[in-house]
Write an enzyme that holds these catalytic residues in place. Sequence first.
Site, PDB file in Angstrom:
ATOM      1  CB  SER A  32      -0.856   0.065   1.271  1.00  0.00           C
ATOM      2  OG  SER A  32      -1.660  -1.057   1.379  1.00  0.00           O
ATOM      3  CG  HIS A  64      -2.721  -1.543  -3.791  1.00  0.00           C
ATOM      4  ND1 HIS A  64      -3.410  -2.559  -3.189  1.00  0.00           N
ATOM      5  CD2 HIS A  64      -1.751  -1.212  -2.941  1.00  0.00           C
ATOM      6  CE1 HIS A  64      -2.883  -2.818  -2.018  1.00  0.00           C
ATOM      7  NE2 HIS A  64      -1.878  -2.009  -1.836  1.00  0.00           N
ATOM      8  CG  HIS A  86      -4.778  -6.741   0.482  1.00  0.00           C
ATOM      9  ND1 HIS A  86      -4.693  -5.742  -0.456  1.00  0.00           N
ATOM     10  CD2 HIS A  86      -3.719  -6.595   1.306  1.00  0.00           C
ATOM     11  CE1 HIS A  86      -3.612  -5.015  -0.201  1.00  0.00           C
ATOM     12  NE2 HIS A  86      -3.001  -5.505   0.852  1.00  0.00           N
ATOM     13  CE1 TYR A  88      -8.342  -4.943   1.895  1.00  0.00           C
ATOM     14  CE2 TYR A  88      -6.486  -5.697   3.189  1.00  0.00           C
ATOM     15  CZ  TYR A  88      -7.036  -4.807   2.293  1.00  0.00           C
ATOM     16  OH  TYR A  88      -6.269  -3.795   1.788  1.00  0.00           O
ATOM     17  CD  GLU A  89      -8.403  -6.131  -2.496  1.00  0.00           C
ATOM     18  OE1 GLU A  89      -8.813  -5.564  -3.512  1.00  0.00           O
ATOM     19  OE2 GLU A  89      -7.229  -6.513  -2.344  1.00  0.00           O
ATOM     20  CB  ALA A 116       1.195  -0.204   5.073  1.00  0.00           C
ATOM     21  CG  MET A 214      -5.016  -6.097   7.542  1.00  0.00           C
ATOM     22  SD  MET A 214      -6.379  -5.031   7.041  1.00  0.00           S
ATOM     23  CE  MET A 214      -6.583  -4.034   8.537  1.00  0.00           C
ATOM     24  CB  SER A 215      -0.615  -7.937   3.012  1.00  0.00           C
ATOM     25  OG  SER A 215       0.470  -7.176   3.498  1.00  0.00           O
ATOM     26  CG  ASN A 238      -1.080   2.644  11.871  1.00  0.00           C
ATOM     27  OD1 ASN A 238      -0.994   2.214  10.720  1.00  0.00           O
ATOM     28  ND2 ASN A 238      -1.507   1.896  12.874  1.00  0.00           N
ATOM     29  CG  HIS A 250      -6.879   2.799   3.625  1.00  0.00           C
ATOM     30  ND1 HIS A 250      -5.816   1.911   3.735  1.00  0.00           N
ATOM     31  CD2 HIS A 250      -7.041   2.995   2.289  1.00  0.00           C
ATOM     32  CE1 HIS A 250      -5.382   1.590   2.535  1.00  0.00           C
ATOM     33  NE2 HIS A 250      -6.091   2.237   1.632  1.00  0.00           N
TER      34      HIS A 250
HETATM   35  N1  HPA Z   1      -3.274  -2.794  11.590  1.00  0.00           N
HETATM   36  C1  HPA Z   1      -3.428  -3.618  10.539  1.00  0.00           C
HETATM   37  N2  HPA Z   1      -3.001  -3.322   9.323  1.00  0.00           N
HETATM   38  C2  HPA Z   1      -2.364  -2.159   9.140  1.00  0.00           C
HETATM   39  C3  HPA Z   1      -2.165  -1.259  10.197  1.00  0.00           C
HETATM   40  C4  HPA Z   1      -2.645  -1.593  11.485  1.00  0.00           C
HETATM   41  O1  HPA Z   1      -2.501  -0.848  12.472  1.00  0.00           O
HETATM   42  N3  HPA Z   1      -1.499  -0.187   9.674  1.00  0.00           N
HETATM   43  C5  HPA Z   1      -1.298  -0.461   8.357  1.00  0.00           C
HETATM   44  N4  HPA Z   1      -1.829  -1.646   8.038  1.00  0.00           N
END
Ligand code: HPA
Length: 282
Positions: A32, A64, A86, A88-89, A116, A214-215, A238, A250
């Site tokens: 990402s 992306h 992903h 999750y998609e 990320a 998540m990847s 973050n 996001h």
């Molecule tokens: N959690 C899950 N996925 C993420 C995060 C997070 O804090 N930051 C970027 N991708």
Amino acid sequence: MSTSYANRIKETVEFFKSKVKDTPSILAILGSGLSSALADGMTVELNIPYADIPNFPHSNVEGHAERMIFGTLKGVKVAVMQGRAHYYEGFDILDATLPIHALHIFGCKTLIVTNAAGGINAAFVPGDIMLMNDHINFMGVNPLRGVGNVNPKNVFPDMTNAYSKTLQQMATDVAKQLDIALKNGVYIALSGPSYETRAEVRAFRQWGADAVGMSTVPEVIVANYHKMQVLGLSCIANQAADLHPGGMSHAEVLKAMEGVQPKVVSFIAGVIERIGNASNPA
Ligand code: HPA
């Protein structure tokens, strides 16, 4: 099911063979917000949208580019995936990881994977890069379930050295040269797309996780299935939920990734150059 999966992989490999003369040795997957700049330093042989590659899943997540680029970077033949599909998609995990099988069979021996992530380790701040030393698969899926006979020699892959020690050492050396303060840690992957609760993050910290995302983990499992050498980099976008002062978003992740992109891109280019030099010593 398994035969047709193997056939679909083969079809994708045949497509690459018909379009690309310079077989890549390294596959780099950009996560990402990291999608564009690596290609700027490349001599490009083919730049193609995922939608035009047979059997390639395409993602619709903001940030992306969804393009596959084949070419030469720092004298090394590389394949670059700008963005990934992903879980999750809603993709089937076999569909989401088909590109890794295909690109390995096409020639890639090394995988450089980026993502990320949220920083669980309290010493991490947004903008940090964490070398993935190991991972925890908490996605609830395994990308080799139902893979069939794609690699009958490695049905139960060893994951004790999922991330190459040699590549971690090379990356550490390159980071020093570039004056990048590299962090080290364990990445935990969840299926998403909801972010974590504060209680979940506290639990993951006790498990030994330093970053959450998540990847990446499905790709690393497939790479180990094929005995590829893996280097994983998490870009801390973050602080994870229990350290985060406000709500997660996001938009915040993309903004942080934009900021870290130049550093990550020069770092990856440096690592690719180093790998190239190691495999072709002067
Ligand atoms: N959690 C899950 N996925 C993420 C995060 C997070 O804090 N930051 C970027 N991708």
